[in-house]
Design a protein around this motif. Structure first.
Motif, short mmCIF file in Angstrom:
data_model
loop_
_atom_site.label_atom_id
_atom_site.label_comp_id
_atom_site.label_asym_id
_atom_site.label_seq_id
_atom_site.Cartn_x
_atom_site.Cartn_y
_atom_site.Cartn_z
N LEU A 1 0.83 -1.21 0.00
CA LEU A 1 0.00 0.00 0.00
C LEU A 1 0.86 1.26 0.00
CD1 LEU A 1 -2.76 1.42 0.16
CD2 LEU A 1 -2.62 1.22 2.66
N ASP A 2 1.92 1.28 0.78
CA ASP A 2 2.78 2.46 0.83
C ASP A 2 3.43 2.73 -0.53
OD1 ASP A 2 2.33 3.30 3.43
OD2 ASP A 2 3.93 2.08 4.28
N ASP A 3 3.83 1.67 -1.24
CA ASP A 3 4.41 1.85 -2.58
C ASP A 3 3.42 2.54 -3.51
OD1 ASP A 3 6.82 0.70 -1.92
OD2 ASP A 3 6.29 -1.29 -2.67
N TRP A 4 2.16 2.09 -3.47
CA TRP A 4 1.11 2.65 -4.32
C TRP A 4 0.88 4.11 -4.00
CZ3 TRP A 4 -4.09 4.23 -3.24
CH2 TRP A 4 -4.94 4.29 -4.35
N CYS A 5 0.80 4.42 -2.72
CA CYS A 5 0.57 5.81 -2.31
C CYS A 5 1.76 6.69 -2.66
CB CYS A 5 0.30 5.87 -0.81
SG CYS A 5 -1.29 5.15 -0.33
N ASN A 6 2.97 6.20 -2.42
CA ASN A 6 4.16 7.00 -2.75
C ASN A 6 4.24 7.29 -4.24
OD1 ASN A 6 5.20 7.27 -0.14
ND2 ASN A 6 6.20 5.27 -0.22
N TYR A 7 3.88 6.32 -5.06
CA TYR A 7 3.89 6.52 -6.51
C TYR A 7 2.93 7.63 -6.91
CZ TYR A 7 2.74 5.72 -11.42
OH TYR A 7 2.50 5.90 -12.77
N ALA B 1 2.04 12.61 -11.79
CA ALA B 1 1.48 13.95 -11.58
C ALA B 1 -0.01 13.93 -11.89
CB ALA B 1 2.20 14.96 -12.47
N VAL B 2 -0.79 13.33 -10.97
CA VAL B 2 -2.24 13.19 -11.17
C VAL B 2 -2.94 13.75 -9.93
CG1 VAL B 2 -2.28 11.32 -12.84
CG2 VAL B 2 -1.95 10.78 -10.43
N PRO B 3 -3.05 15.06 -9.80
CA PRO B 3 -3.64 15.66 -8.59
C PRO B 3 -5.08 15.28 -8.35
CG PRO B 3 -3.39 17.30 -10.34
CD PRO B 3 -2.64 16.08 -10.78
N HIS B 4 -5.81 14.86 -9.40
CA HIS B 4 -7.20 14.48 -9.24
C HIS B 4 -7.35 13.11 -8.58
CE1 HIS B 4 -5.71 13.55 -13.34
NE2 HIS B 4 -6.21 12.35 -13.07
N PHE B 5 -6.24 12.36 -8.43
CA PHE B 5 -6.33 11.04 -7.80
C PHE B 5 -5.09 10.82 -6.95
CE2 PHE B 5 -6.29 6.35 -7.66
CZ PHE B 5 -7.56 6.15 -7.18
N GLU B 6 -4.98 11.60 -5.89
CA GLU B 6 -3.80 11.53 -5.03
C GLU B 6 -4.21 11.07 -3.64
OE1 GLU B 6 -0.60 14.72 -3.37
OE2 GLU B 6 -0.84 14.58 -5.54
N PRO B 7 -3.63 9.97 -3.14
CA PRO B 7 -4.01 9.45 -1.82
C PRO B 7 -3.68 10.44 -0.71
CG PRO B 7 -2.77 7.82 -3.07
CD PRO B 7 -2.65 9.11 -3.81
N GLY B 8 -4.38 10.30 0.41
CA GLY B 8 -4.09 11.10 1.58
C GLY B 8 -3.26 10.32 2.58
N GLY B 9 -2.55 11.03 3.45
CA GLY B 9 -1.78 10.39 4.51
C GLY B 9 -0.32 10.22 4.17
N ALA B 10 0.50 10.19 5.24
CA ALA B 10 1.94 10.01 5.06
C ALA B 10 2.44 8.73 5.70
CB ALA B 10 2.69 11.21 5.65
N THR B 11 1.65 8.15 6.62
CA THR B 11 2.03 6.90 7.26
C THR B 11 1.10 5.79 6.79
OG1 THR B 11 0.55 7.17 9.16
CG2 THR B 11 2.74 8.22 9.29
N PHE B 12 1.49 4.56 7.05
CA PHE B 12 0.67 3.42 6.66
C PHE B 12 -0.72 3.50 7.26
CE2 PHE B 12 -0.92 -0.86 7.68
CZ PHE B 12 -1.08 -1.37 6.40
N THR B 13 -0.80 3.77 8.55
CA THR B 13 -2.10 3.85 9.23
C THR B 13 -2.97 4.95 8.65
OG1 THR B 13 -1.15 2.98 11.28
CG2 THR B 13 -3.25 4.17 11.45
N GLU B 14 -2.37 6.12 8.40
CA GLU B 14 -3.13 7.22 7.81
C GLU B 14 -3.65 6.86 6.44
OE1 GLU B 14 -0.70 10.92 9.96
OE2 GLU B 14 -0.24 10.32 7.90
N ARG B 15 -2.87 6.12 5.69
CA ARG B 15 -3.27 5.77 4.33
C ARG B 15 -4.40 4.73 4.34
NH1 ARG B 15 3.04 5.83 2.28
NH2 ARG B 15 3.03 8.00 1.55
N VAL B 16 -4.33 3.76 5.24
CA VAL B 16 -5.43 2.80 5.38
C VAL B 16 -6.71 3.53 5.75
CG1 VAL B 16 -6.34 0.89 6.76
CG2 VAL B 16 -3.98 0.81 5.94
#
Length: 388
Positions: free
Chosen positions: A253-259, A265-280
């Motif tokens: 999951l972190d790899d996907w979010c970091n990518y 450069a797709v601001p319309h589909f950018e995950p939130g959070g900086a940690t694993f828990t925040e991203r989940v």
């Protein structure tokens, strides 16, 4: 309701082996075909090092020969990158080769790094998509040759040699993300609509806006929008328990979010959070997807059905590599076994048949036992009646 995948494809970053990554994409669709999924949509990308399929048409031709019933679409083909005549010709050819299993999904192009390599300004892509779709639909379904000159190509008396294999024309869909351009095009031509990333809680009006804009344009141009052709797209990972699902997505999951946060450069589909828990938490709380159990997936899809204010035709899971291949395969199995049947009315007769059998069991059990005893008695009587 139909179910399938929307495969960009998002591979783990960095990709360790493109050969193995593409093989996993192929095996995923073969698995979906065996499990009875309805659709798989394959993307087109040319940069950033993660989304490896440059030609969804070539990939679909390869997959089609190894599957039986799943429908295969471009999800999506970046129409402004191509001459509409060749897109129409290739689409019609795939429609014939797959005997109607091909669907043509269109978009402006999501990665600006793709567009920049061919000198295409991202500011021009949505206008180009609308212009090119007009031309494409004339080539696919029209009877007259097309002559047109734009900044990107010229057609002179252009005409496709073949008509589509599918009676009435092959299905064409348009991606809709954050802008109204996709719904505008879909409504103008009466096309299918693929709403990507439009399900987030903060953007409930965006989901409704997609359909409202499409219907307004359909009324303006005298076409008809069919909710059966409306697909909603979002990521999911399911396991037997929520705790297991959380543990499994630690794989990627972190790899996907970091990518999506730092490479694409797709601001319309950018995950939130900086940690694993925040991203989940962002996945589960934003409304964009689900990390959890089949029950969580049922709740999410039911909520989307309500939000759509009239229903939609298909839910497509965004393919990813959040987990290892075994956990990913089990996810697709769980969805097919415990989620899809809930919305497809494939269990009601089984339940009714079981209930009927349970109701009649005592009486029929006695009658069956009586029948067995009578058969034994008849046999004994016949045997005793025979001469010694």
């Amino acid at each position: 309701m139909r179910f399938g995948v929307f495969m960009a494809p998002f591979h783990a970053s960095p990709v360790k082996s493109p050969v193995a990554a593409l093989a996993r994409d192929l095996e995923t669709i073969k698995l979906l075909d065996r499990l009875g999924y309805d659709e798989a949509w394959i993307g087109e990308h040319h940069s950033c090092g993660v989304e490896l399929i440059a030609s969804p048409e070539i990939f679909i031709a390869h997959v089609a020969a190894q599957t039986k019933s799943i429908k295969l679409g471009t999800g999506v083909l970046s129409l402004p990158y191509h001459n509409p005549l060749w897109v129409a010709d290739r689409a019609i050819l795939l429609d014939h080769l797959t005997r109607g299993r091909f669907m043509l999904g269109l978009g402006p192009g999501s990665l600006p790094t793709d567009a920049s390599m061919i000198g295409l300004d991202p500011l021009s892509q949505r206008g180009a998509l609308e212009e090119d779709t007009d031309v494409l639909m004339r080539l696919l379904n029209g009877a007259e040759p097309v002559t047109i000159k734009t900044d990107r190509y010229e057609l002179r008396e252009a005409l496709c040699q073949l008509r589509p294999y599918t009676q009435g024309g092959l299905e064409v869909g348009v991606a809709a993300i954050a802008s109204p351009s996709g719904p505008r095009i879909a409504g103008k031509h009466g096309l299918s609509l693929l709403s990507i990333g439009a399900t987030m809680t903060g953007d409930l009006d965006l989901l409704a806006q997609h359909w409202d804009v499409a219907e307004e344009r359909a009324a303006q141009f005298g076409t008809t929008m069919d909710r059966g052709g409306w697909r909603l797209v979002g990521p999911m990972h399911l396991a037997e328990t929520k705790e297991q699902a959380y543990a499994e997505v630690e794989h990627g999951l972190d790899d996907w979010c970091n990518y999506l946060q730092h490479v694409a450069a797709v601001p319309h589909f950018e995950p939130g959070g900086a940690t694993f828990t925040e991203r989940v938490d962002w996945i589960n709380e934003s409304g964009i997807g689900v990390i959890g159990t089949p029950e969580d997936a049922i709740r999410q899809i039911s909520l989307l059905d309500e939000q759509s204010k009239g229903g939609f035709g298909a839910y497509l899971m965004m393919a990813h590599e959040w987990t290892n291949p075994a956990a990913t395969a089990r996810h697709y199995e769980l969805f097919a076994e415990a989620v899809a049947p809930h919305f497809q009315q494939r269990l009601d007769r089984l339940a009714a048949t079981e209930a009927q059998a349970r109701k009649l069991r005592t009486e029929l059990h006695q009658r069956q036992g009586q029948a067995l005893e009578e058969a034994k008695a008849r046999h004994a009587a016949e045997k005793n009646a025979q001469p010694a």
